[in-house]
Design a protein around this motif. Structure first.
Motif, PDB file in Angstrom:
ATOM      1  N   ASP A 195      52.547 -45.881 -19.785  1.00  0.00           N
ATOM      2  CA  ASP A 195      52.077 -46.126 -18.413  1.00  0.00           C
ATOM      3  C   ASP A 195      52.960 -45.445 -17.371  1.00  0.00           C
ATOM      4  O   ASP A 195      52.651 -45.482 -16.179  1.00  0.00           O
ATOM      5  CB  ASP A 195      52.059 -47.633 -18.134  1.00  0.00           C
ATOM      6  N   ARG A 196      54.070 -44.816 -17.821  1.00  0.00           N
ATOM      7  CA  ARG A 196      55.078 -44.326 -16.865  1.00  0.00           C
ATOM      8  C   ARG A 196      54.536 -43.212 -15.976  1.00  0.00           C
ATOM      9  O   ARG A 196      54.787 -43.174 -14.771  1.00  0.00           O
ATOM     10  CB  ARG A 196      56.305 -43.854 -17.640  1.00  0.00           C
ATOM     11  N   GLU A 197      53.755 -42.290 -16.562  1.00  0.00           N
ATOM     12  CA  GLU A 197      53.210 -41.190 -15.753  1.00  0.00           C
ATOM     13  C   GLU A 197      52.202 -41.722 -14.729  1.00  0.00           C
ATOM     14  O   GLU A 197      52.196 -41.300 -13.565  1.00  0.00           O
ATOM     15  CB  GLU A 197      52.548 -40.154 -16.664  1.00  0.00           C
ATOM     16  N   ARG A 198      51.373 -42.670 -15.134  1.00  0.00           N
ATOM     17  CA  ARG A 198      50.393 -43.256 -14.202  1.00  0.00           C
ATOM     18  C   ARG A 198      51.107 -44.011 -13.079  1.00  0.00           C
ATOM     19  O   ARG A 198      50.673 -43.982 -11.925  1.00  0.00           O
ATOM     20  CB  ARG A 198      49.448 -44.181 -14.978  1.00  0.00           C
ATOM     21  N   TRP A 199      52.232 -44.682 -13.420  1.00  0.00           N
ATOM     22  CA  TRP A 199      53.008 -45.400 -12.404  1.00  0.00           C
ATOM     23  C   TRP A 199      53.593 -44.432 -11.381  1.00  0.00           C
ATOM     24  O   TRP A 199      53.569 -44.690 -10.182  1.00  0.00           O
ATOM     25  CB  TRP A 199      54.107 -46.206 -13.088  1.00  0.00           C
ATOM     26  N   SER A 200      54.126 -43.295 -11.869  1.00  0.00           N
ATOM     27  CA  SER A 200      54.809 -42.366 -10.958  1.00  0.00           C
ATOM     28  C   SER A 200      53.845 -41.664 -10.008  1.00  0.00           C
ATOM     29  O   SER A 200      54.259 -41.150  -8.971  1.00  0.00           O
ATOM     30  CB  SER A 200      55.577 -41.319 -11.771  1.00  0.00           C
ATOM     31  N   THR A 201      52.541 -41.640 -10.344  1.00  0.00           N
ATOM     32  CA  THR A 201      51.570 -40.924  -9.498  1.00  0.00           C
ATOM     33  C   THR A 201      50.469 -41.841  -8.960  1.00  0.00           C
ATOM     34  O   THR A 201      49.478 -41.343  -8.439  1.00  0.00           O
ATOM     35  CB  THR A 201      50.925 -39.784 -10.300  1.00  0.00           C
ATOM     36  N   HIS A 202      50.640 -43.161  -9.086  1.00  0.00           N
ATOM     37  CA  HIS A 202      49.525 -44.056  -8.785  1.00  0.00           C
ATOM     38  C   HIS A 202      49.249 -44.136  -7.283  1.00  0.00           C
ATOM     39  O   HIS A 202      50.127 -43.971  -6.446  1.00  0.00           O
ATOM     40  CB  HIS A 202      49.813 -45.455  -9.342  1.00  0.00           C
ATOM     41  N   MET A 203      47.977 -44.363  -7.008  1.00  0.00           N
ATOM     42  CA  MET A 203      47.512 -44.636  -5.639  1.00  0.00           C
ATOM     43  C   MET A 203      46.541 -45.809  -5.715  1.00  0.00           C
ATOM     44  O   MET A 203      45.667 -45.854  -6.576  1.00  0.00           O
ATOM     45  CB  MET A 203      46.810 -43.407  -5.046  1.00  0.00           C
ATOM     46  N   HIS A 204      46.704 -46.770  -4.806  1.00  0.00           N
ATOM     47  CA  HIS A 204      45.885 -47.984  -4.850  1.00  0.00           C
ATOM     48  C   HIS A 204      44.498 -47.746  -4.265  1.00  0.00           C
ATOM     49  O   HIS A 204      44.362 -47.197  -3.169  1.00  0.00           O
ATOM     50  CB  HIS A 204      46.566 -49.107  -4.072  1.00  0.00           C
ATOM     51  N   GLU A 232      47.116 -52.602 -12.623  1.00  0.00           N
ATOM     52  CA  GLU A 232      47.755 -53.288 -13.750  1.00  0.00           C
ATOM     53  C   GLU A 232      48.538 -52.294 -14.594  1.00  0.00           C
ATOM     54  O   GLU A 232      48.053 -51.202 -14.910  1.00  0.00           O
ATOM     55  CB  GLU A 232      46.696 -53.989 -14.607  1.00  0.00           C
ATOM     56  N   PHE A 233      49.783 -52.669 -14.954  1.00  0.00           N
ATOM     57  CA  PHE A 233      50.670 -51.841 -15.772  1.00  0.00           C
ATOM     58  C   PHE A 233      51.337 -52.718 -16.826  1.00  0.00           C
ATOM     59  O   PHE A 233      51.330 -53.953 -16.724  1.00  0.00           O
ATOM     60  CB  PHE A 233      51.770 -51.186 -14.920  1.00  0.00           C
ATOM     61  N   ARG A 234      51.939 -52.044 -17.813  1.00  0.00           N
ATOM     62  CA  ARG A 234      52.781 -52.723 -18.794  1.00  0.00           C
ATOM     63  C   ARG A 234      54.238 -52.399 -18.517  1.00  0.00           C
ATOM     64  O   ARG A 234      54.562 -51.257 -18.178  1.00  0.00           O
ATOM     65  CB  ARG A 234      52.429 -52.289 -20.213  1.00  0.00           C
ATOM     66  N   ILE A 235      55.113 -53.415 -18.654  1.00  0.00           N
ATOM     67  CA  ILE A 235      56.546 -53.196 -18.533  1.00  0.00           C
ATOM     68  C   ILE A 235      57.222 -53.631 -19.826  1.00  0.00           C
ATOM     69  O   ILE A 235      56.646 -54.409 -20.611  1.00  0.00           O
ATOM     70  CB  ILE A 235      57.157 -53.962 -17.334  1.00  0.00           C
ATOM     71  N   VAL A 236      58.421 -53.121 -20.062  1.00  0.00           N
ATOM     72  CA  VAL A 236      59.219 -53.512 -21.227  1.00  0.00           C
ATOM     73  C   VAL A 236      60.458 -54.222 -20.692  1.00  0.00           C
ATOM     74  O   VAL A 236      61.259 -53.623 -19.968  1.00  0.00           O
ATOM     75  CB  VAL A 236      59.629 -52.295 -22.074  1.00  0.00           C
ATOM     76  N   THR A 237      60.613 -55.496 -21.014  1.00  0.00           N
ATOM     77  CA  THR A 237      61.723 -56.281 -20.486  1.00  0.00           C
ATOM     78  C   THR A 237      63.030 -55.877 -21.141  1.00  0.00           C
ATOM     79  O   THR A 237      63.061 -55.091 -22.096  1.00  0.00           O
ATOM     80  CB  THR A 237      61.467 -57.778 -20.711  1.00  0.00           C
ATOM     81  N   LYS A 238      64.102 -56.435 -20.621  1.00  0.00           N
ATOM     82  CA  LYS A 238      65.429 -56.136 -21.158  1.00  0.00           C
ATOM     83  C   LYS A 238      65.538 -56.545 -22.625  1.00  0.00           C
ATOM     84  O   LYS A 238      66.245 -55.913 -23.409  1.00  0.00           O
ATOM     85  CB  LYS A 238      66.485 -56.862 -20.325  1.00  0.00           C
ATOM     86  N   GLU A 239      64.797 -57.594 -23.017  1.00  0.00           N
ATOM     87  CA  GLU A 239      64.812 -58.046 -24.412  1.00  0.00           C
ATOM     88  C   GLU A 239      63.852 -57.257 -25.286  1.00  0.00           C
ATOM     89  O   GLU A 239      63.728 -57.521 -26.481  1.00  0.00           O
ATOM     90  CB  GLU A 239      64.432 -59.547 -24.480  1.00  0.00           C
ATOM     91  N   ARG A 250      55.183 -56.830 -21.351  1.00  0.00           N
ATOM     92  CA  ARG A 250      54.465 -57.775 -20.491  1.00  0.00           C
ATOM     93  C   ARG A 250      53.546 -57.003 -19.545  1.00  0.00           C
ATOM     94  O   ARG A 250      53.839 -55.864 -19.179  1.00  0.00           O
ATOM     95  CB  ARG A 250      55.450 -58.638 -19.683  1.00  0.00           C
ATOM     96  N   TRP A 251      52.444 -57.637 -19.183  1.00  0.00           N
ATOM     97  CA  TRP A 251      51.493 -57.048 -18.229  1.00  0.00           C
ATOM     98  C   TRP A 251      51.826 -57.546 -16.825  1.00  0.00           C
ATOM     99  O   TRP A 251      52.148 -58.729 -16.638  1.00  0.00           O
ATOM    100  CB  TRP A 251      50.064 -57.448 -18.575  1.00  0.00           C
ATOM    101  N   VAL A 252      51.767 -56.628 -15.838  1.00  0.00           N
ATOM    102  CA  VAL A 252      52.020 -57.004 -14.449  1.00  0.00           C
ATOM    103  C   VAL A 252      50.913 -56.451 -13.562  1.00  0.00           C
ATOM    104  O   VAL A 252      50.310 -55.424 -13.853  1.00  0.00           O
ATOM    105  CB  VAL A 252      53.390 -56.472 -13.960  1.00  0.00           C
ATOM    106  N   SER A 253      50.657 -57.177 -12.476  1.00  0.00           N
ATOM    107  CA  SER A 253      49.738 -56.716 -11.438  1.00  0.00           C
ATOM    108  C   SER A 253      50.596 -56.226 -10.272  1.00  0.00           C
ATOM    109  O   SER A 253      51.495 -56.942  -9.813  1.00  0.00           O
ATOM    110  CB  SER A 253      48.828 -57.857 -10.993  1.00  0.00           C
ATOM    111  N   HIS A 254      50.328 -55.015  -9.807  1.00  0.00           N
ATOM    112  CA  HIS A 254      51.202 -54.391  -8.813  1.00  0.00           C
ATOM    113  C   HIS A 254      50.412 -54.018  -7.558  1.00  0.00           C
ATOM    114  O   HIS A 254      49.328 -53.446  -7.631  1.00  0.00           O
ATOM    115  CB  HIS A 254      51.843 -53.127  -9.404  1.00  0.00           C
ATOM    116  N   VAL A 255      51.005 -54.360  -6.391  1.00  0.00           N
ATOM    117  CA  VAL A 255      50.522 -53.861  -5.105  1.00  0.00           C
ATOM    118  C   VAL A 255      51.728 -53.355  -4.336  1.00  0.00           C
ATOM    119  O   VAL A 255      52.849 -53.849  -4.511  1.00  0.00           O
ATOM    120  CB  VAL A 255      49.786 -54.951  -4.291  1.00  0.00           C
ATOM    121  N   CYS A 256      51.526 -52.346  -3.505  1.00  0.00           N
ATOM    122  CA  CYS A 256      52.631 -51.821  -2.702  1.00  0.00           C
ATOM    123  C   CYS A 256      52.083 -51.237  -1.403  1.00  0.00           C
ATOM    124  O   CYS A 256      50.901 -50.874  -1.314  1.00  0.00           O
ATOM    125  CB  CYS A 256      53.423 -50.762  -3.467  1.00  0.00           C
TER     126      CYS A 256
END
Length: 851
Positions: A421-430, A442-449, A453-459
């Motif tokens: 999901d990293r490339e989509r995150w770096s170029t995303h537009m809402h 919606e994106f996936r993140i990898v926690t420290k452990e 996990r799935w997250v919903s993002h707005v900016c």
């Protein structure tokens, strides 16, 4: 080291002055260097041309002397070797020119005499030498290419020749003179000539051979292409002087001049260091002058710069001490009336405004922190350079990383996202809704452990009134549980749709099979009757046999359709699955061929399942055939059984699965594998990936129907070029496994009983009558249930057997049997049907009261 403004100003002006002086000096020196180069190049080439002309004259003169001497040779001179030797010995002047001996050769290339005399050489055959061949071929004087002499010193030499003619113009001898390239002769003395102190000359042939050089070790050596680029150009016709690099890496001014008489190249090398020595001395003097002038300028500029920097330095000190000042002391006061006073007033106004803004910012920050601490989302503010300005304290709950880690590492937020999901995150537009509000992504993140996990993002971009960006304000909300629930729901929905599709196809297939079975019953019945009626020697008997065999093949196809639709009657019994597979391995091995290895791994300890053994064998045979066809070049087929407890969580994501203990039957091959699209269709009837004529497309659909009918489930796992695994889940049976006794064929029964035949197909009724009436039975018939009841009521005698179809318009077979039995309790009922449609059996499994 920190520099004061005064020092920086002084250095800047001094460096500017130094750069201007340096640039001017560089241009002057470049012009002088070019003039020196042109002068030296012209003089060097002129000198080389004179030397080349002189060398040609000397070589021409030497060759002329040799040719003139050849005219003095007569037949009497060549009469004996001694007279020839004496002739050569008297030619002292010629011997001084040709330091490596003079020779007389016969036209056959044999040595007649040489001077000075060398023993044991007279009569030597040197006809192979190119200079002998060229002289005889051209009848003209020749200058040879360099070669290694056959004389004891073995030096590289060149040979000049002059043919000797008799009165008729025939060659009677060849007079030759040899120059040793390692001796101080015409060429060797030239190599000793110097150009300046360290310049020198050298001579090259057109075939890249060195024939004259001050360094004797380089004589007779080849110069490979590319080793001397200017020499490569000279071979193409260049003459003149240019800068070049010698063979030992010394920069040179090199000149080339071509000799006309032999197409040799005379070259001169003059070291650039020696050529440009006056220029280097001038540059050194000029550099010393520039440095002295720059130092003087530096001192003068530094002295006068203090008048410019003193007020600014005072303001700088005031700013440096500003943090320790309070109230009125924070303002800067000056007595100056120039630009410094204007700067002081502007500074004081800015300071007062900044204090007001800072107080407002502290209040807003406290409010913002209060809101974010009570929010459940991970909220952040990111500057345009990607540094984190603010991170809410609950970031650790979602990601495992603390506020300090996010603030210390600007790239941590980007690295947090899943690699896919990293490339989509770096170029995303809402995207935005109808009201212009930005919709979450919606994106996936990898926690420290390491958890995903799935997250919903707005900016939102933060901009000031001028349009300048202050960064990005955004949030990440944990939606992992919601996504998991949606995924499970979608999976169950997909499985439900697939099950409904397969059920619909099964209903269609069962209906077709029923009608087809009725037709086949007539074909098979009458063909068998004809076989019984026809004599063994009747020619029509063989044709009837072919009809019967074709009917049986069609019946087998119908059984496969019934198996898929789960309309085929099966006889369930507890069986050991491991024993059934073990008994079948020999047949499977013969069927798949020698190029496919078969391995059976019976790992299931509790292997008793409730199945129809014949149906289960058909499943294994069909799957083995498919595996064999998927491995045209051979491979491995592994059949394995294991026990597995399927819990409620598993049943949630797999429709129709009942929790409990199961036997898992795995059939794995190393074949071609399947794509996702093919996997979705493999259980559909008549779907096949094989060539036309090599498969009906009913094998796996039959397997699917049988497994479902046995209360099990089948799943497929495959990747292209990675093989395929089918997994069959069968519930454990509580009863002990038992073997079904084998039955043997019985003769056709005969009798006098009365039989009531009920079927809505008149041809079927006719077939039954034609079979049973000759055996002695009394036959009654009816088209449907109502007629059958009327016929029963109208018949006064005993009716022993009710032979009825199951599926009929109006009253079905079971309802008819119940109605007749109520009137005639002694009657026995036999059901006959292409399929039963659950009228007497549930999914083809007979009830305990039905035989």
């Amino acid at each position: 080291m920190k520099l004061t403004m005064r020092t920086r100003l002084t250095l800047a002006v001094s460096l500017l002055f130094l750069c201007m002086m340096g640039a001017t000096s560089f241009l002057v020196l470049a012009v002088i260097k070019q003039q020196i180069k042109e002068t030296i190049s012209a003089e060097q080439f002129s000198l080389l041309s004179e030397i080349a002309s002189s060398l040609e004259d000397k070589l021409t003169l030497a060759h002329g002397q040799l040719t003139a001497t050849a005219t003095l040779v007569s037949s009497e001179t060549l009469a004996t070797g001694d007279t020839a030797q004496q002739f050569l010995d008297y030619r002292k002047g010629l011997q001084r020119v040709f330091d490596n001996n003079i020779f007389l050769f016969s036209p056959e290339g044999r040595l007649i005499a040489e001077a000075p005399f060398l023993p044991n050489r007279r009569g030597m055959d040197l006809s192979f030498r190119p200079y002998i061949k060229d002289t005889l071929a051209t009848s003209a004087p020749v200058i040879s290419a360099p070669y290694i002499s056959s004389q004891p010193h073995k030096h590289p030499v060149i040979m000049m020749t002059a043919p000797v003619f008799d009165r008729e113009g025939k060659i009677i001898a060849i007079l030759t003179g040899s120059l040793d390239l390692m001796s101080p002769n015409i060429l060797g003395k030239l190599a000793e000539k110097k150009i300046g102190k360290n310049g020198y000359l050298y001579l090259l042939t057109a075939d890249r051979t060195m024939i004259m050089h001050p360094d004797k070790s380089r004589i007779f050596k080849q110069i490979p292409p590319g080793a001397n680029l200017l020499y490569d150009r000279a071979l193409q016709g260049f003459e003149g002087t240019e800068e070049n690099i010698s063979g030992v890496g010394v920069p040179m001014l090199t000149s080339f001049k071509r000799l006309r008489m032999k197409n040799w190249l005379l070259a001169a090398n003059f070291p650039q260091a020696e050529a440009y020595a006056p220029l280097i001395r001038a540059a050194q003097i000029l550099l010393a002058g520039i440095l002295l002038i720059t130092i003087a300028a530096f001192a003068i500029i530094r002295y006068f710069s203090q008048y410019l920097t003193r007020p600014l330095l005072a303001l700088t000190r005031h700013v440096a001490e500003l943090a320790d000042k309070k109230g009125e002391a924070r303002l800067f006061h000056t007595t100056a009336q120039d630009e410094t006073a204007t700067l002081a007033r502007a500074f004081n106004a800015m300071l007062e405004k900044l204090d007001r803004q800072q107080e407002d910012l502290r209040q807003r920050e406290e409010l913002y922190r209060t809101v974010t601490e009570f929010a459940s989302d991970f909220i952040f503010w990111r500057a345009p350079d990607k540094k984190m300005i603010f991170v809410s304290s609950n970031c650790e709950t979602l990601t495992g990383y603390t506020e300090e880690e996010f603030l210390a590492d600007p790239g941590l937020l980007d690295a947090l996202f899943h690699p896919e999901d990293r490339e989509r995150w770096s170029t995303h537009m809402h995207p935005k809704d109808g009201a212009g509000k930005e919709l979450p992504l919606e994106f996936r993140i990898v926690t420290k452990e390491g958890q995903v996990r799935w997250v919903s993002h707005v900016c939102t971009q933060i901009q000031v009134e001028t349009g300048r960006s202050l960064g990005l304000r955004g949030s990440l909300a944990d939606i992992t549980e919601r996504k998991q629930a949606a995924t499970e729901q979608e999976m169950l929905k997909s499985q439900l749709v697939q099950a409904q599709k397969m059920e619909s196809i099964g209903i269609l297939a069962g209906g077709v099979a029923h009608d087809f079975n009725n037709i086949l019953s007539i074909i098979l019945g009458y063909s068998e009757l004809l076989q019984l009626e026809l004599a063994e020697n009747n020619p029509a008997r063989e044709k009837v046999k072919i009809i019967n065999e074709a009917g049986h093949r069609a019946a087998a196809l119908t059984r496969q359709l019934l198996a898929f639709s789960r309309k085929q009657v099966v006889h369930m019994a507890p069986c050991s699955l491991n024993q059934l597979i073990h008994d079948l391995t020999k047949m499977l091995g013969r069927m798949i061929g020698e190029d496919v290895s078969l391995e059976f791994r019976p790992s299931a300890e509790d292997d008793t399942v409730l199945i129809d053994p014949g149906q289960m064998e058909q499943v294994l045979l069909n799957m083995a055939v498919n595996a064999r066809d998927a491995m045209p070049n051979g491979g491995s087929l592994v059949i394995e059984t294991k026990n597995r407890e399927l819990d409620a969580e598993y049943a949630k994501t797999h429709a129709e699965v009942i929790p409990g203990r199961h036997v898992v039957l795995s059939v794995s091959d190393t074949g071609l594998g399947m794509s996702r699209e093919i996997q979705e269709k493999i259980f559909d009837p008549f779907f096949t990936t094989k060539e036309r004529g090599k498969g009906t497309g009913l094998g796996l659909s039959m397997v699917y129907g049988i497994i479902k009918q046995l209360g099990g489930h089948i799943f497929v796992y495959s990747e292209p070029e990675q093989g395929t695994t089918f997994k069959i889940f069968l519930p454990i049976a509580r009863d002990a496994a038992r073997k079904t006794p084998e039955s043997s064929p019985l003769p056709l029964p005969r009798g006098t009983e009365t039989i009531l035949v009920v079927d809505d197909e008149s041809l079927i009724r006719g077939l039954v009558k034609d079979i049973l009436r000759p055996l002695g039975y009394t036959m009654l018939e009816a088209d449907n249930g109502a007629e059958a009841i009327q016929a029963s009521d109208a018949f006064a005698g005993r009716i022993d057997i009710l032979l009825t179809d199951v599926i009929m318009p109006g009253m079905n077979g079971r309802e008819l049997a119940e109605a007749i039995t109520a009137r005639r309790p002694e009657i026995k009922t036999i059901y006959m049907s292409g399929y039963t449609d659950n009228a007497i059996a549930h999914h083809g499994v007979l009830g305990p009261d039905v035989v």
